[in-house]
Motif scaffolding. Structure first.
Motif, PDB file in Angstrom:
ATOM      1  N   ILE A 120      18.304  -9.304  41.186  1.00 37.36           N
ATOM      2  CA  ILE A 120      19.861  -8.516  41.842  1.00 37.36           C
ATOM      3  C   ILE A 120      20.353  -9.010  42.802  1.00 37.36           C
ATOM      4  O   ILE A 120      21.816  -9.125  43.233  1.00 37.36           O
ATOM      5  CB  ILE A 120      19.209  -7.415  41.572  1.00 37.36           C
ATOM      6  CG1 ILE A 120      19.323  -6.802  39.700  1.00 37.36           C
ATOM      7  CG2 ILE A 120      20.713  -6.417  41.354  1.00 37.36           C
ATOM      8  CD1 ILE A 120      18.137  -5.512  40.169  1.00 37.36           C
ATOM      9  N   GLN A 121      19.559  -9.417  44.302  1.00 33.92           N
ATOM     10  CA  GLN A 121      20.593  -8.759  44.987  1.00 33.92           C
ATOM     11  C   GLN A 121      20.825 -10.448  45.529  1.00 33.92           C
ATOM     12  O   GLN A 121      21.602 -10.869  46.462  1.00 33.92           O
ATOM     13  CB  GLN A 121      19.062  -9.139  46.364  1.00 33.92           C
ATOM     14  CG  GLN A 121      17.789  -7.751  46.833  1.00 33.92           C
ATOM     15  CD  GLN A 121      19.421  -6.630  47.246  1.00 33.92           C
ATOM     16  OE1 GLN A 121      20.395  -7.260  48.544  1.00 33.92           O
ATOM     17  NE2 GLN A 121      19.264  -4.696  47.553  1.00 33.92           N
ATOM     18  N   LEU A 122      20.192 -11.310  44.589  1.00 34.38           N
ATOM     19  CA  LEU A 122      20.546 -13.230  44.519  1.00 34.38           C
ATOM     20  C   LEU A 122      21.765 -12.719  44.017  1.00 34.38           C
ATOM     21  O   LEU A 122      23.011 -14.057  45.067  1.00 34.38           O
ATOM     22  CB  LEU A 122      19.375 -14.032  44.129  1.00 34.38           C
ATOM     23  CG  LEU A 122      19.554 -15.517  43.593  1.00 34.38           C
ATOM     24  CD1 LEU A 122      19.192 -15.920  45.274  1.00 34.38           C
ATOM     25  CD2 LEU A 122      18.434 -15.839  42.988  1.00 34.38           C
ATOM     26  N   GLN A 123      22.156 -12.160  43.277  1.00 33.96           N
ATOM     27  CA  GLN A 123      23.584 -12.704  42.201  1.00 33.96           C
ATOM     28  C   GLN A 123      24.386 -12.021  43.524  1.00 33.96           C
ATOM     29  O   GLN A 123      25.413 -12.334  42.437  1.00 33.96           O
ATOM     30  CB  GLN A 123      23.493 -11.841  41.013  1.00 33.96           C
ATOM     31  CG  GLN A 123      22.398 -13.027  39.839  1.00 33.96           C
ATOM     32  CD  GLN A 123      21.441 -11.962  38.683  1.00 33.96           C
ATOM     33  OE1 GLN A 123      22.960 -12.081  37.756  1.00 33.96           O
ATOM     34  NE2 GLN A 123      20.668 -11.241  38.532  1.00 33.96           N
ATOM     35  N   ALA A 124      24.123 -12.049  44.635  1.00 33.17           N
ATOM     36  CA  ALA A 124      24.993 -11.727  45.094  1.00 33.17           C
ATOM     37  C   ALA A 124      26.299 -12.608  45.873  1.00 33.17           C
ATOM     38  O   ALA A 124      27.079 -12.733  46.149  1.00 33.17           O
ATOM     39  CB  ALA A 124      25.391 -10.341  46.158  1.00 33.17           C
ATOM     40  N   ALA A 125      25.352 -14.232  45.519  1.00 31.27           N
ATOM     41  CA  ALA A 125      25.326 -14.822  45.825  1.00 31.27           C
ATOM     42  C   ALA A 125      26.755 -15.876  44.993  1.00 31.27           C
ATOM     43  O   ALA A 125      26.503 -16.066  44.156  1.00 31.27           O
ATOM     44  CB  ALA A 125      24.454 -15.896  46.521  1.00 31.27           C
ATOM     45  N   PRO A 126      27.262 -16.770  45.393  1.00 31.09           N
ATOM     46  CA  PRO A 126      28.527 -17.292  44.891  1.00 31.09           C
ATOM     47  C   PRO A 126      27.848 -18.142  43.684  1.00 31.09           C
ATOM     48  O   PRO A 126      26.531 -19.456  44.260  1.00 31.09           O
ATOM     49  CB  PRO A 126      29.440 -18.234  45.882  1.00 31.09           C
ATOM     50  CG  PRO A 126      28.631 -18.022  47.315  1.00 31.09           C
ATOM     51  CD  PRO A 126      27.291 -17.047  46.486  1.00 31.09           C
ATOM     52  N   GLY A 127      28.027 -18.998  42.701  1.00 32.27           N
ATOM     53  CA  GLY A 127      28.006 -19.652  42.315  1.00 32.27           C
ATOM     54  C   GLY A 127      26.907 -19.513  40.919  1.00 32.27           C
ATOM     55  O   GLY A 127      26.700 -19.722  39.574  1.00 32.27           O
ATOM     56  N   PHE A 128      26.487 -17.897  40.426  1.00 34.97           N
ATOM     57  CA  PHE A 128      25.605 -16.999  39.770  1.00 34.97           C
ATOM     58  C   PHE A 128      27.149 -16.590  38.547  1.00 34.97           C
ATOM     59  O   PHE A 128      27.522 -15.760  39.296  1.00 34.97           O
ATOM     60  CB  PHE A 128      24.917 -16.288  40.225  1.00 34.97           C
ATOM     61  CG  PHE A 128      23.704 -16.448  40.744  1.00 34.97           C
ATOM     62  CD1 PHE A 128      22.515 -16.957  40.212  1.00 34.97           C
ATOM     63  CD2 PHE A 128      23.572 -16.974  41.830  1.00 34.97           C
ATOM     64  CE1 PHE A 128      21.883 -17.724  41.041  1.00 34.97           C
ATOM     65  CE2 PHE A 128      22.278 -17.024  42.583  1.00 34.97           C
ATOM     66  CZ  PHE A 128      21.309 -17.960  41.509  1.00 34.97           C
ATOM     67  N   THR A 129      27.475 -17.753  38.365  1.00 39.36           N
ATOM     68  CA  THR A 129      29.105 -17.164  37.212  1.00 39.36           C
ATOM     69  C   THR A 129      28.887 -16.428  36.150  1.00 39.36           C
ATOM     70  O   THR A 129      29.387 -16.880  35.308  1.00 39.36           O
ATOM     71  CB  THR A 129      29.286 -18.583  36.994  1.00 39.36           C
ATOM     72  OG1 THR A 129      28.565 -19.349  36.885  1.00 39.36           O
ATOM     73  CG2 THR A 129      30.131 -18.675  38.536  1.00 39.36           C
ATOM     74  N   LEU A 130      26.852 -17.002  35.784  1.00 37.80           N
ATOM     75  CA  LEU A 130      26.803 -16.496  33.994  1.00 37.80           C
ATOM     76  C   LEU A 130      26.400 -15.253  34.046  1.00 37.80           C
ATOM     77  O   LEU A 130      25.042 -15.219  34.804  1.00 37.80           O
ATOM     78  CB  LEU A 130      26.325 -17.607  32.863  1.00 37.80           C
ATOM     79  CG  LEU A 130      27.122 -18.972  32.661  1.00 37.80           C
ATOM     80  CD1 LEU A 130      26.451 -19.917  32.504  1.00 37.80           C
ATOM     81  CD2 LEU A 130      28.512 -18.345  32.078  1.00 37.80           C
ATOM     82  N   PRO A 131      26.147 -14.148  33.053  1.00 35.35           N
ATOM     83  CA  PRO A 131      25.049 -13.026  33.039  1.00 35.35           C
ATOM     84  C   PRO A 131      23.807 -13.629  32.500  1.00 35.35           C
ATOM     85  O   PRO A 131      23.365 -15.168  32.696  1.00 35.35           O
ATOM     86  CB  PRO A 131      25.263 -12.689  31.732  1.00 35.35           C
ATOM     87  CG  PRO A 131      26.478 -14.034  30.762  1.00 35.35           C
ATOM     88  CD  PRO A 131      26.713 -14.428  31.948  1.00 35.35           C
ATOM     89  N   GLY A 132      23.180 -13.329  33.664  1.00 39.19           N
ATOM     90  CA  GLY A 132      21.672 -13.941  33.486  1.00 39.19           C
ATOM     91  C   GLY A 132      20.694 -13.164  32.484  1.00 39.19           C
ATOM     92  O   GLY A 132      20.810 -12.656  31.754  1.00 39.19           O
ATOM     93  N   ASP A 133      18.991 -14.309  33.181  1.00 38.21           N
ATOM     94  CA  ASP A 133      18.118 -11.902  32.242  1.00 38.21           C
ATOM     95  C   ASP A 133      17.671 -11.144  33.199  1.00 38.21           C
ATOM     96  O   ASP A 133      16.576 -10.727  34.536  1.00 38.21           O
ATOM     97  CB  ASP A 133      16.653 -13.487  31.859  1.00 38.21           C
ATOM     98  CG  ASP A 133      16.255 -14.266  31.168  1.00 38.21           C
ATOM     99  OD1 ASP A 133      17.875 -13.457  30.277  1.00 38.21           O
ATOM    100  OD2 ASP A 133      16.346 -14.857  30.964  1.00 38.21           O
ATOM    101  N   THR A 134      18.752 -10.431  33.388  1.00 36.64           N
ATOM    102  CA  THR A 134      18.478  -9.345  34.340  1.00 36.64           C
ATOM    103  C   THR A 134      18.643  -8.450  33.385  1.00 36.64           C
ATOM    104  O   THR A 134      19.992  -8.056  33.057  1.00 36.64           O
ATOM    105  CB  THR A 134      19.748  -9.331  35.224  1.00 36.64           C
ATOM    106  OG1 THR A 134      19.489 -10.427  36.484  1.00 36.64           O
ATOM    107  CG2 THR A 134      18.617  -8.098  36.511  1.00 36.64           C
ATOM    108  N   SER A 135      17.556  -7.414  32.343  1.00 37.12           N
ATOM    109  CA  SER A 135      17.752  -6.267  32.064  1.00 37.12           C
ATOM    110  C   SER A 135      17.171  -4.767  32.119  1.00 37.12           C
ATOM    111  O   SER A 135      16.881  -5.276  34.146  1.00 37.12           O
ATOM    112  CB  SER A 135      17.324  -6.710  30.082  1.00 37.12           C
ATOM    113  OG  SER A 135      16.023  -7.332  30.523  1.00 37.12           O
ATOM    114  N   GLU A 136      17.438  -3.720  31.717  1.00 38.11           N
ATOM    115  CA  GLU A 136      16.795  -2.879  31.917  1.00 38.11           C
ATOM    116  C   GLU A 136      15.184  -2.427  32.425  1.00 38.11           C
ATOM    117  O   GLU A 136      14.470  -3.082  31.606  1.00 38.11           O
ATOM    118  CB  GLU A 136      17.385  -1.354  31.173  1.00 38.11           C
ATOM    119  CG  GLU A 136      18.387  -1.557  31.543  1.00 38.11           C
ATOM    120  CD  GLU A 136      19.067  -0.175  30.273  1.00 38.11           C
ATOM    121  OE1 GLU A 136      18.945  -0.093  29.832  1.00 38.11           O
ATOM    122  OE2 GLU A 136      19.845   0.325  30.588  1.00 38.11           O
TER     123      GLU A 136
END
Ligand code: OSB
Ligand code: MG
Length: 381
Positions: free
Chosen positions: A315-331
């Motif tokens: 989740i912290q990583l997805q603050a970085a530019p370039g992560f433009t699509l939803p990933g495999d981050t789920s509940e």
């Protein structure tokens, strides 16, 4: 942190003494087995790196499984590499940059590297009282959610899982496919959910001879097909991509920025799944996301069914530019009845996940829970 900018102070100043260094293996039961074309897991076994220093405790999680079915590394091989080949170079005078640079002789073993790098970054952030994204120079943002649904026993069982995911508000759904559970299964899901952002992950189950079969997926408007061919192939994916309308996405076969550059140059894929734990850590993952952005290649953060530690890192990583699509981050609740961190990952009313704002990984590791699920604990220092 651009290549042409000076390295931040935390990269170049001495790491100082770290009082205690431990490697722990935990095993958390899954709520339901997670099936893929290459393995089915009924628990998450993870190697954790624990650093203790003047009242601070920092953590890293290795994404390797206990078996070599997704990748060659295992929880045991990563423990060996960290203990024998990565940690020995650490002295109080080492800077993070210098220490990481000293690993150049060690080939491969990106999962082991990532776990130790994670823990050191968590420690550096906690020493400054900063969340990891802030240490990395990134502004917080809520991240998009996505769910990876394992191979199911039957099409109705799959439809029920997709139904549940859609009702939960996930931004996109990924379904695992494999030989015998592919075109008809995708057709069934697409038939029921015509507008769903849907993709399929084959985990390397096909070969180039299956190009005709895979082209049969073109009519279902998948956002992408992930890793249809071998776990170490880049070239044959370029031949397959040329024959498909649907975008290909590489996962297993990308371990570094150089691999990503090769895949982009060969047109092997149009999307890249960046797992920080598979590519050697957050720093390489950020460089890879930047490379993807520079080439107009959308990227997303993959997952490895991590415990709350690895999930927080993703989740912290997805603050970085370039992560433009939803990933495999789920509940959290879809994997574990109990996790080793608090609070759990949850979706907000619009399907987003909040960026933790606490120091380091931003979530609290509950040591009582770590003890409960502990298999092995080894003190290195
Ligand atoms: O291929 O992305 C994969 C889990 C374990 C190993 C490989 C993969 C996966 C997933 C699950 O798809 C992602 C997640 O929910 O963390
Ligand atoms: Mg995958």
């Amino acid at each position: 942190m651009k290549e042409n900018e000076p390295a931040p102070v935390w990269m170049t100043e001495p790491l100082g003494d770290i009082a205690r260094i431990e490697l722990l293996t935990v095993r958390l039961p899954f709520i339901a087995p997670f099936g893929t074309s290459m393995a089915t897991w009924d628990c998450k076994e993870a190697l954790l790196v624990r650093l203790e220093d003047r009242g601070l405790v920092a953590w890293g999680e290795c994404v390797a499984d206990p078996d070599p079915y997704y990748a060659p590394e295992t929880t045991t091989s990563a423990r060996h590499i960290i203990r024998e080949f990565l940690l020995p170079g650490l002295t109080p005078e080492s800077s993070l940059a210098g220490f990481l640079n000293g690993w150049k002789r060690v080939r491969g073993n990106e999962m082991a590297r990532a776990a130790l790098e994670n823990a050191l970054l968590d420690l550096l952030a906690k020493r400054r009282g900063l969340p990891l994204h802030a240490l990395l120079g990134l502004a917080p943002r809520r991240v998009m959610s996505g769910i990876s649904i394992g191979l199911q026993e039957s099409v109705p069982a799959l439809l029920a899982k997709v139904e549940e995911a859609v009702a939960s508000g996930y931004h996109r759904v990924k379904m695992k496919i494999g030989r015998g559970k592919d075109v008809a299964w995708v057709q069934a899901v697409r038939g029921r959910f015509p507008a769903l952002a849907l993709m399929a992950d084959a985990n390397g189950d096909y070969s180039l001879e299956d190009a005709g079969l895979l082209a049969g997926l073109d009519e279902f408007a998948l956002t992408m097909i992930e890793q249809p061919l071998s776990y170490h192939d880049i070239y044959q994916h370029s031949l397959l991509q040329a024959r498909l309308k649907t975008a290909l996405c590489l996962d297993e076969s990308i371990h570094s920025v150089d691999d990503a550059a090769a895949a982009i140059a060969l047109k092997s894929c149009r999307v890249i799944n960046i797992k920080q734990g598979r590519v050697g850590g957050l720093l390489e993952a950020m460089r890879m996301a930047r490379l993807c952005a520079a080439h107009g290649i959308p990227a997303w953060s993959g997952g490895m069914d991590e415990t709350g530690i690895g999930r927080a890192l993703n989740i912290q990583l997805q603050a970085a530019p370039g992560f433009t699509l939803p990933g495999d981050t789920s509940e959290t609740r879809r994997y574990f009845k109990e996790d080793i961190v608090e609070p759990p990952v949850v979706l907000d009313g619009e399907g987003f996940i909040a960026m933790p704002t606490g120091p380091g990984i931003g979530v609290e590791v509950i040591e009582k829970m770590v003890e409960k699920y502990l298999l092995e604990r080894e003190r290195i220092k």
